[in-house]
Scaffold this active site. Structure first.
Site, PDB file in Angstrom:
ATOM      1  N   LYS A   1     -11.027  -7.493  18.054  1.00 53.15           N
ATOM      2  CA  LYS A   1      -9.987  -8.302  17.399  1.00 53.15           C
ATOM      3  C   LYS A   1      -9.231  -9.082  18.467  1.00 53.15           C
ATOM      4  O   LYS A   1      -8.736  -8.517  19.438  1.00 53.15           O
ATOM      5  CB  LYS A   1      -9.024  -7.383  16.630  1.00 53.15           C
ATOM      6  CG  LYS A   1      -7.828  -8.084  15.973  1.00 53.15           C
ATOM      7  CD  LYS A   1      -8.244  -8.890  14.765  1.00 53.15           C
ATOM      8  CE  LYS A   1      -7.031  -9.518  14.065  1.00 53.15           C
ATOM      9  NZ  LYS A   1      -6.166  -8.523  13.408  1.00 53.15           N
TER      10      LYS A   1
ATOM     11  N   ARG B   1      -1.090  -9.142   5.880  1.00 57.64           N
ATOM     12  CA  ARG B   1       0.157  -9.174   5.097  1.00 57.64           C
ATOM     13  C   ARG B   1      -0.054  -9.536   3.631  1.00 57.64           C
ATOM     14  O   ARG B   1       0.749  -9.167   2.771  1.00 57.64           O
ATOM     15  CB  ARG B   1       1.134 -10.160   5.745  1.00 57.64           C
ATOM     16  CG  ARG B   1       1.597  -9.746   7.132  1.00 57.64           C
ATOM     17  CD  ARG B   1       2.484 -10.805   7.767  1.00 57.64           C
ATOM     18  NE  ARG B   1       1.754 -12.053   7.984  1.00 57.64           N
ATOM     19  CZ  ARG B   1       2.337 -13.232   8.158  1.00 57.64           C
ATOM     20  NH1 ARG B   1       3.661 -13.335   8.116  1.00 57.64           N
ATOM     21  NH2 ARG B   1       1.616 -14.313   8.378  1.00 57.64           N
TER      22      ARG B   1
ATOM     23  N   MET C   1      -2.549  -2.249  10.349  1.00 58.97           N
ATOM     24  CA  MET C   1      -1.119  -2.574  10.417  1.00 58.97           C
ATOM     25  C   MET C   1      -0.341  -1.301  10.695  1.00 58.97           C
ATOM     26  O   MET C   1      -0.473  -0.315   9.968  1.00 58.97           O
ATOM     27  CB  MET C   1      -0.652  -3.227   9.110  1.00 58.97           C
ATOM     28  CG  MET C   1      -1.196  -4.631   8.897  1.00 58.97           C
ATOM     29  SD  MET C   1      -0.701  -5.377   7.324  1.00 58.97           S
ATOM     30  CE  MET C   1      -1.894  -4.603   6.204  1.00 58.97           C
ATOM     31  N   ALA C   2       0.449  -1.344  11.769  1.00 60.17           N
ATOM     32  CA  ALA C   2       1.196  -0.166  12.195  1.00 60.17           C
ATOM     33  C   ALA C   2       2.147   0.295  11.101  1.00 60.17           C
ATOM     34  O   ALA C   2       2.878  -0.499  10.511  1.00 60.17           O
ATOM     35  CB  ALA C   2       1.978  -0.476  13.464  1.00 60.17           C
TER      36      ALA C   2
ATOM     37  N   CYS D   1      -2.614  -7.540  19.840  1.00 61.12           N
ATOM     38  CA  CYS D   1      -1.254  -7.096  19.539  1.00 61.12           C
ATOM     39  C   CYS D   1      -0.235  -7.937  20.318  1.00 61.12           C
ATOM     40  O   CYS D   1      -0.313  -8.026  21.551  1.00 61.12           O
ATOM     41  CB  CYS D   1      -1.092  -5.625  19.889  1.00 61.12           C
ATOM     42  SG  CYS D   1       0.558  -4.988  19.537  1.00 61.12           S
TER      43      CYS D   1
ATOM     44  N   ASN E   1      -8.827 -14.495  10.276  1.00 55.90           N
ATOM     45  CA  ASN E   1      -7.609 -13.772   9.903  1.00 55.90           C
ATOM     46  C   ASN E   1      -6.429 -14.734  10.017  1.00 55.90           C
ATOM     47  O   ASN E   1      -6.305 -15.450  11.003  1.00 55.90           O
ATOM     48  CB  ASN E   1      -7.442 -12.581  10.850  1.00 55.90           C
ATOM     49  CG  ASN E   1      -6.209 -11.730  10.580  1.00 55.90           C
ATOM     50  OD1 ASN E   1      -5.699 -11.080  11.473  1.00 55.90           O
ATOM     51  ND2 ASN E   1      -5.711 -11.712   9.363  1.00 55.90           N
TER      52      ASN E   1
END
Length: 373
Positions: free
Chosen positions: A141, A229, A17-18, A101, A204
């Site tokens: 991913k 998250r 996670m950025a 992304c 995910n």
């Protein structure tokens, strides 16, 4: 769960996670249990060019093993050089390739979730990374695709497995969904059913509690889970996941005083990593996630969010613990969403991107020094 030579036990992976999964956050999460903890996404071009910010993002604690990095790239040759550098110079143990992304700054250049539409180029990038990595496992991913009309996950999942990817992870939303709506777990089951059984498939999406992970595995047959998250402000979720997969009874959720102790350690590690002032600024978003659901007054939250100095923030946190430390989070607040909640959102693609899906050429101008994922 085996990913190449790596044993991942429990079968749990921290999603890149950025701006979140730096070494400080990974160390906090790792303290609660085993699994695979992946870095923020970095760009292949930035790594090859020796970008200082990118190299800083590749910081690992001395005891941080395995070292896991997520890499973004759109050019097979650049990807090969970047992976070689990760393996030979930084001694990483695992490389994850980002093709999921949904950020507009990435998809408008043909990268991220947009790139699997160009399946020949996708296959060449995976092939180049796998060959450059040698014995180090490379994973992929994916998202479902750009939209409901443009699914790519089955074709690209099979192709990646065929090119030697050691595992596949599927965020069961489209790029257009962004982070809205429910994840489609049935797609994870579809992918698991078509990919060779020796290639693990990880699911995910919408894992907020340990029970969600067990439900996903049961319903989809996936080999493991990727948590994003759900662990924001809740790093002890990895403890809960370890207990759940081991069949141990669930432990009580921490009281606010215990949460504050985790917050203070996280703050200390961030300041150690980035410096006191940058560390405090970086911690502000984590502060809101940690306290979400607890009856901490608006005035106290606002005051902590405005603090500039580490010592003052530590003092304010200690005061919260002293006044309300015995409180547990109400059950109804445990599934409150943290992090991204945006969507649906139109996906911006390069002009003519859908005209020739067999085009093997890297998209023009896509190799920017960007971060996100």
């Amino acid at each position: 769960m085996k990913i190449g030579a790596l044993t991942v036990d429990p079968p749990v992976v921290l999603a890149p996670m950025a701006g979140v999964t730096n070494t400080a956050f990974r160390r906090v999460c790792r303290s609660f249990g085993g699994g695979l903890y992946v870095s923020e996404m970095i760009t292949a071009r930035a790594l090859v060019e020796g970008n200082a910010r990118t190299l800083k993002m590749l910081s690992f604690a001395p005891d941080e093993r395995p070292r896991s990095v997520q890499l973004y790239g759109v050019d097979p040759s650049t990807m090969a050089v970047a992976v070689t550098r990760l393996v030979d110079e930084l001694e990483v143990d695992h490389v994850d390739l980002n093709f999921g992304c949904p950020a507009a700054k990435v998809t408008r250049k043909g990268g991220g979730a947009a790139l699997p539409l160009h399946h020949v180029l996708f296959e060449r990038i995976v092939r180049a990374a796998v060959r450059a990595a040698g014995p180090i496992p490379v994973t992929v991913k994916l998202r479902l695709g750009v939209s409901d009309e443009l699914h790519t996950f089955l074709r690209c999942g099979l192709a990646a497995a065929g090119e030697g990817a050691a595992a596949l992870a599927l965020h069961a939303r489209t790029a257009e969904q962004h982070y809205a709506g429910a994840a489609d777990w049935s797609a994870i089951a579809q992918l698991r059913s078509v990919v060779p059984p020796d290639v693990p498939v990880l699911g995910n999406g919408d894992i907020w509690e340990a029970g969600d992970a067990l439900a996903m595995v049961e319903r989809t047959g996936c080999d493991g889970v990727v948590v994003g998250r759900g662990c924001l402000g809740r790093p002890w979720l990895f403890r809960d996941l370890a207990d759940a997969f081991a069949g141990r009874p669930a432990q009580a959720q921490p009281r606010l005083g215990e949460v504050v102790a985790v917050m203070q350690r996280h703050l200390s590690l961030l300041c150690e990593h980035a410096g006191d002032e940058p560390g405090v600024r970086e911690f502000r978003k984590h502060l809101s996630w940690y306290l979400l659901g607890f009856p901490v007054g608006t005035a106290a939250r606002r005051a902590m969010a405005l603090v500039e100095g580490r010592a003052e923030l530590d003092e304010r946190l200690a005061l919260v613990a002293a006044e309300q430390g015995t409180i547990r989070m109400p059950d109804e607040a445990r599934r409150l969403p943290r992090g991204h909640t945006t969507g649906p959102r139109r996906v911006v693609l390069p002009d003519g991107w859908l005209d020739d899906l067999d085009d093997p050429n890297p998209p023009a101008g896509a190799e920017l020094l960007v971060s996100g994922g």
